[in-house]
Design a protein around this motif. Structure first.
Motif, PDB file in Angstrom:
ATOM      1  N   THR A   1      85.937 -18.820  46.452  1.00 30.45           N
ATOM      2  CA  THR A   1      86.721 -18.315  45.344  1.00 30.45           C
ATOM      3  C   THR A   1      86.908 -16.806  45.479  1.00 30.45           C
ATOM      4  N   GLU A   2      88.002 -16.311  44.889  1.00 35.60           N
ATOM      5  CA  GLU A   2      88.258 -14.884  44.915  1.00 35.60           C
ATOM      6  C   GLU A   2      87.492 -14.203  43.788  1.00 35.60           C
ATOM      7  N   PRO A   3      87.068 -12.959  44.010  1.00 38.72           N
ATOM      8  CA  PRO A   3      86.384 -12.240  42.931  1.00 38.72           C
ATOM      9  C   PRO A   3      87.353 -11.950  41.787  1.00 38.72           C
ATOM     10  N   LEU A   4      86.822 -11.888  40.591  1.00 37.19           N
ATOM     11  CA  LEU A   4      87.648 -11.565  39.435  1.00 37.19           C
ATOM     12  C   LEU A   4      88.041 -10.098  39.464  1.00 37.19           C
ATOM     13  N   SER A   5      89.209  -9.809  39.014  1.00 32.17           N
ATOM     14  CA  SER A   5      89.676  -8.438  38.922  1.00 32.17           C
ATOM     15  C   SER A   5      89.223  -7.847  37.595  1.00 32.17           C
ATOM     16  N   ASP A   6      89.136  -6.534  37.546  1.00 30.03           N
ATOM     17  CA  ASP A   6      88.782  -5.876  36.293  1.00 30.03           C
ATOM     18  C   ASP A   6      90.029  -5.403  35.555  1.00 30.03           C
ATOM     19  N   ARG A   7      91.209  -5.814  36.049  1.00 26.06           N
ATOM     20  CA  ARG A   7      92.472  -5.417  35.433  1.00 26.06           C
ATOM     21  C   ARG A   7      93.380  -6.627  35.267  1.00 26.06           C
ATOM     22  N   ILE A   8      94.071  -6.624  34.139  1.00 24.49           N
ATOM     23  CA  ILE A   8      95.074  -7.655  33.879  1.00 24.49           C
ATOM     24  C   ILE A   8      96.348  -6.941  33.457  1.00 24.49           C
ATOM     25  N   HIS A   9      97.439  -7.241  34.143  1.00 27.49           N
ATOM     26  CA  HIS A   9      98.734  -6.671  33.773  1.00 27.49           C
ATOM     27  C   HIS A   9      99.376  -7.570  32.723  1.00 27.49           C
ATOM     28  N   LEU A  10      99.691  -6.994  31.575  1.00 24.83           N
ATOM     29  CA  LEU A  10     100.330  -7.725  30.485  1.00 24.83           C
ATOM     30  C   LEU A  10     101.821  -7.381  30.495  1.00 24.83           C
ATOM     31  N   HIS A  11     102.661  -8.389  30.370  1.00 25.65           N
ATOM     32  CA  HIS A  11     104.108  -8.212  30.461  1.00 25.65           C
ATOM     33  C   HIS A  11     104.803  -8.687  29.196  1.00 25.65           C
ATOM     34  N   ALA A  12     106.011  -8.201  29.004  1.00 24.64           N
ATOM     35  CA  ALA A  12     106.912  -8.680  27.947  1.00 24.64           C
ATOM     36  C   ALA A  12     106.318  -8.545  26.549  1.00 24.64           C
ATOM     37  N   CYS A  13     105.911  -7.363  26.205  1.00 27.59           N
ATOM     38  CA  CYS A  13     105.387  -7.112  24.854  1.00 27.59           C
ATOM     39  C   CYS A  13     106.466  -7.453  23.830  1.00 27.59           C
ATOM     40  N   PRO A  14     106.150  -8.312  22.863  1.00 23.78           N
ATOM     41  CA  PRO A  14     107.154  -8.667  21.862  1.00 23.78           C
ATOM     42  C   PRO A  14     107.473  -7.512  20.909  1.00 23.78           C
ATOM     43  N   PHE A  15     106.667  -6.468  20.958  1.00 23.75           N
ATOM     44  CA  PHE A  15     106.871  -5.311  20.086  1.00 23.75           C
ATOM     45  C   PHE A  15     107.180  -4.048  20.879  1.00 23.75           C
ATOM     46  N   ALA A  16     107.785  -4.211  22.055  1.00 23.13           N
ATOM     47  CA  ALA A  16     108.038  -3.085  22.956  1.00 23.13           C
ATOM     48  C   ALA A  16     108.872  -1.995  22.287  1.00 23.13           C
ATOM     49  N   ASP A  17     109.901  -2.367  21.545  1.00 24.00           N
ATOM     50  CA  ASP A  17     110.744  -1.353  20.896  1.00 24.00           C
ATOM     51  C   ASP A  17     109.938  -0.539  19.891  1.00 24.00           C
ATOM     52  N   LEU A  18     109.132  -1.196  19.098  1.00 23.00           N
ATOM     53  CA  LEU A  18     108.295  -0.499  18.131  1.00 23.00           C
ATOM     54  C   LEU A  18     107.209   0.322  18.832  1.00 23.00           C
TER      55      LEU A  18
END
Length: 68
Positions: A1-18
């Protein structure tokens, strides 16, 4: 198995404009929700930070491990 990353990229924020005009509030709410969700998993992980990225609808979630 691959090691877990300490970072997660979050995309498409539903509140991006705000978030462009009031990132402290929007990102702060999301940070609290993410911390609560991770806490409920009862893992040695904690949310270290939530960093908005230059792409206005993306953030970087940084995780860390707790001692013990």
């Amino acid at each position: 198995t691959e090691p877990l990353s300490d970072r997660i990229h979050l995309h498409a924020c539903p509140f991006a404009d705000l978030a462009r005009t009031n990132p402290t509030v929007v990102c702060g709410v999301h940070l609290g929700l993410l911390r609560g969700a991770i806490d409920r998993l009862r893992t040695p992980l904690t949310v270290a930070a939530l960093e908005p990225l230059p792409h206005h609808d993306r953030c970087l979630l940084r995780l860390s491990t707790t001692a013990g």
